[in-house]
Scaffold this active site. Structure first.
Site, PDB file in Angstrom:
ATOM      1  N   MET A 103      41.267 -59.732  -9.342  1.00 60.08           N
ATOM      2  CA  MET A 103      40.984 -59.304  -8.112  1.00 60.08           C
ATOM      3  C   MET A 103      42.142 -59.347  -6.938  1.00 60.08           C
ATOM      4  O   MET A 103      42.032 -58.699  -5.986  1.00 60.08           O
ATOM      5  CB  MET A 103      39.756 -60.009  -7.478  1.00 60.08           C
ATOM      6  CG  MET A 103      38.845 -59.764  -6.267  1.00 60.08           C
ATOM      7  SD  MET A 103      37.546 -60.735  -5.980  1.00 60.08           S
ATOM      8  CE  MET A 103      36.430 -60.036  -7.182  1.00 60.08           C
ATOM      9  N   ARG A 106      31.194 -25.130  -6.939  1.00 56.71           N
ATOM     10  CA  ARG A 106      30.739 -26.278  -6.387  1.00 56.71           C
ATOM     11  C   ARG A 106      29.827 -25.902  -4.974  1.00 56.71           C
ATOM     12  O   ARG A 106      28.760 -25.595  -5.116  1.00 56.71           O
ATOM     13  CB  ARG A 106      31.772 -26.903  -5.904  1.00 56.71           C
ATOM     14  CG  ARG A 106      31.767 -28.589  -5.425  1.00 56.71           C
ATOM     15  CD  ARG A 106      32.828 -29.390  -5.147  1.00 56.71           C
ATOM     16  NE  ARG A 106      33.885 -28.906  -4.249  1.00 56.71           N
ATOM     17  CZ  ARG A 106      34.805 -29.148  -3.792  1.00 56.71           C
ATOM     18  NH1 ARG A 106      35.518 -30.509  -4.646  1.00 56.71           N
ATOM     19  NH2 ARG A 106      35.711 -28.770  -2.940  1.00 56.71           N
ATOM     20  N   LYS A 133      40.268 -36.257   5.643  1.00 56.19           N
ATOM     21  CA  LYS A 133      38.926 -36.913   5.107  1.00 56.19           C
ATOM     22  C   LYS A 133      39.425 -38.088   4.329  1.00 56.19           C
ATOM     23  O   LYS A 133      40.526 -38.149   4.045  1.00 56.19           O
ATOM     24  CB  LYS A 133      38.372 -35.795   4.266  1.00 56.19           C
ATOM     25  CG  LYS A 133      39.095 -35.565   3.005  1.00 56.19           C
ATOM     26  CD  LYS A 133      38.322 -34.314   2.386  1.00 56.19           C
ATOM     27  CE  LYS A 133      39.171 -33.851   1.249  1.00 56.19           C
ATOM     28  NZ  LYS A 133      38.547 -32.732   0.352  1.00 56.19           N
ATOM     29  N   TYR A 188      43.393 -62.705 -17.799  1.00 57.78           N
ATOM     30  CA  TYR A 188      42.118 -62.746 -18.333  1.00 57.78           C
ATOM     31  C   TYR A 188      41.904 -61.983 -19.620  1.00 57.78           C
ATOM     32  O   TYR A 188      42.374 -60.889 -19.911  1.00 57.78           O
ATOM     33  CB  TYR A 188      41.165 -61.947 -17.571  1.00 57.78           C
ATOM     34  CG  TYR A 188      40.542 -62.916 -16.225  1.00 57.78           C
ATOM     35  CD1 TYR A 188      39.940 -63.962 -16.403  1.00 57.78           C
ATOM     36  CD2 TYR A 188      40.958 -62.136 -14.865  1.00 57.78           C
ATOM     37  CE1 TYR A 188      39.652 -64.632 -15.128  1.00 57.78           C
ATOM     38  CE2 TYR A 188      40.664 -62.949 -13.807  1.00 57.78           C
ATOM     39  CZ  TYR A 188      39.957 -64.154 -14.087  1.00 57.78           C
ATOM     40  OH  TYR A 188      39.643 -64.880 -12.948  1.00 57.78           O
TER      41      TYR A 188
END
Length: 360
Positions: A303, A130, A34, A255
């Site tokens: 980024m 769950r 998954k 930054y």
């Protein structure tokens, strides 16, 4: 020069699966693929290992269909179950097993008309709280599944541990006892152990084990590295040094200017950032591997770039390979420094990272 690349070692994948088989020699193996095979590439990983596993576990129908359309013919189980009535026709057509964990799913199966019955794994909630049918409701639920014409017989039974990575706690033994009480004298196959259960609880291996993170060479246990467990790292996340320059003591970096050098040094800029899935919250001091040594990340993650302190006497140069995690730098070290679990680090890589598959 290459920017962010993830090298996926197929041989390490197979090594880790062999370790699973040594630990659970009497169980069949459902490889959990998954979330894009934990960030390693759903179809590529599955094709690489389908000859050494007995089935695959996915969370979404889309993942199951992608495997079937790639020619994967092993058992596929939909771990979260089907979400709506329209999903059922795909389960029938593509022979996909499904977990049944709630009364809403059962009511649909009792009323819908299918061309042939589906294979179901009833999930009992033994303590995860769950998904799953509560123990006090499980027998009545099981009986209704037995009477449902749209369910193949026998019905398989599944559950999931909540704290198997903390063996000092009593909850896992309680879950095993609860599971054993319910499955007694019931036909069909059983499964409860994922990665930590495979490693720690041999008495709970049953018919099927469901390894996830350990396939990919990362540890599910606190305080233990993959190497401690005899696993090999499958992914090496790497990029390239795109700048090296002298940096004067007292100047701030990045930054917000949150890191300030205490000495004259040389800084390197690496072509990777949170746009690639590297964690934006990684603090200064997070380890990075370059040219045989560990150096610290400094300043805020951008980024597209991170900055690393190469030291005042470095010979590093633009174009050098930089490893963010992998064989040379365990992902557990990054998890410890950032406070982000290795599962999340792996699965958050973005499509900008180029996947490269190797056999070595």
């Amino acid at each position: 020069m290459k920017a962010a690349t993830a090298s996926i070692n197929r041989q390490a994948l197979r090594h880790n699966l062999q370790k699973v088989k040594e630990l659970a020699p009497h169980s069949r193996v459902i490889a959990i693929v998954k979330a894009n095979a934990y960030g390693h590439g759903l179809t590529e990983v599955s094709n690489s290992i389908q000859d050494v596993v007995d089935g695959f576990g996915v969370a979404r129908l889309k993942e199951a269909l992608a495997l079937r359309k790639q020619g994967i013919n092993r058992l596929i189980i939909l771990l979260s179950g089907f979400f709506e009535i329209l999903d059922l026709s795909f389960l029938v057509r593509y022979q996909i097993d499904t977990v049944i964990h709630c009364i809403e799913q059962l009511k649909i199966l009792e009323t819908v008309t299918l061309t042939k019955p589906i294979k179901a794994w009833m999930k009992i909630d033994t303590g995860m709280h769950r998904l799953g049918v509560l123990p006090q409701e499980a027998q009545a639920f099981y009986q209704r599944l037995q009477e449902c014409k749209n369910i193949q017989k026998p019905i398989n039974i599944v559950s999931h541990f909540s704290q198997a990575d903390e063996p000092e706690l009593p909850i896992t033994s309680h879950q095993i006892n609860c599971f054993n009480q319910f499955i007694k004298n019931k036909p069909g196959e059983k499964s409860i152990s994922a990665s930590s259960g495979i490693l720690v609880y041999p008495e709970a291996h049953y018919d099927w084990v469901r390894p996830g993170i350990i396939i990919y060479g990362a540890s599910p246990q606190k305080g233990k590295s993959a190497k401690d467990l005899g696993l090999q790292s499958v992914m090496t996340l790497q990029s390239t040094l795109i700048s090296v320059k002298v940096h004067v003591a007292g100047q701030r970096v990045g930054y917000g200017g949150r890191w300030c050098s205490k000495q004259d040094t040389q800084l390197g800029v690496v072509a990777i950032g949170y746009g690639d899935g590297y964690p934006q919250t990684a603090p200064s001091g997070t380890p990075v591997f370059i040219n045989g040594r560990i150096v610290p990340l400094v300043g805020n993650v951008s980024m597209d770039m991170i900055t690393i302190d190469l030291g005042p006497d470095t010979n590093d140069k633009v174009g050098d390979k930089v490893i963010l995690w992998g064989r040379e730098l365990p992902i557990e070290d990054i998890a410890l420094k950032t406070g982000i679990i290795n599962y999340e680090l792996l699965t958050k890589l973005t499509s900008r990272v180029v996947m490269h598959y190797i056999d070595e």
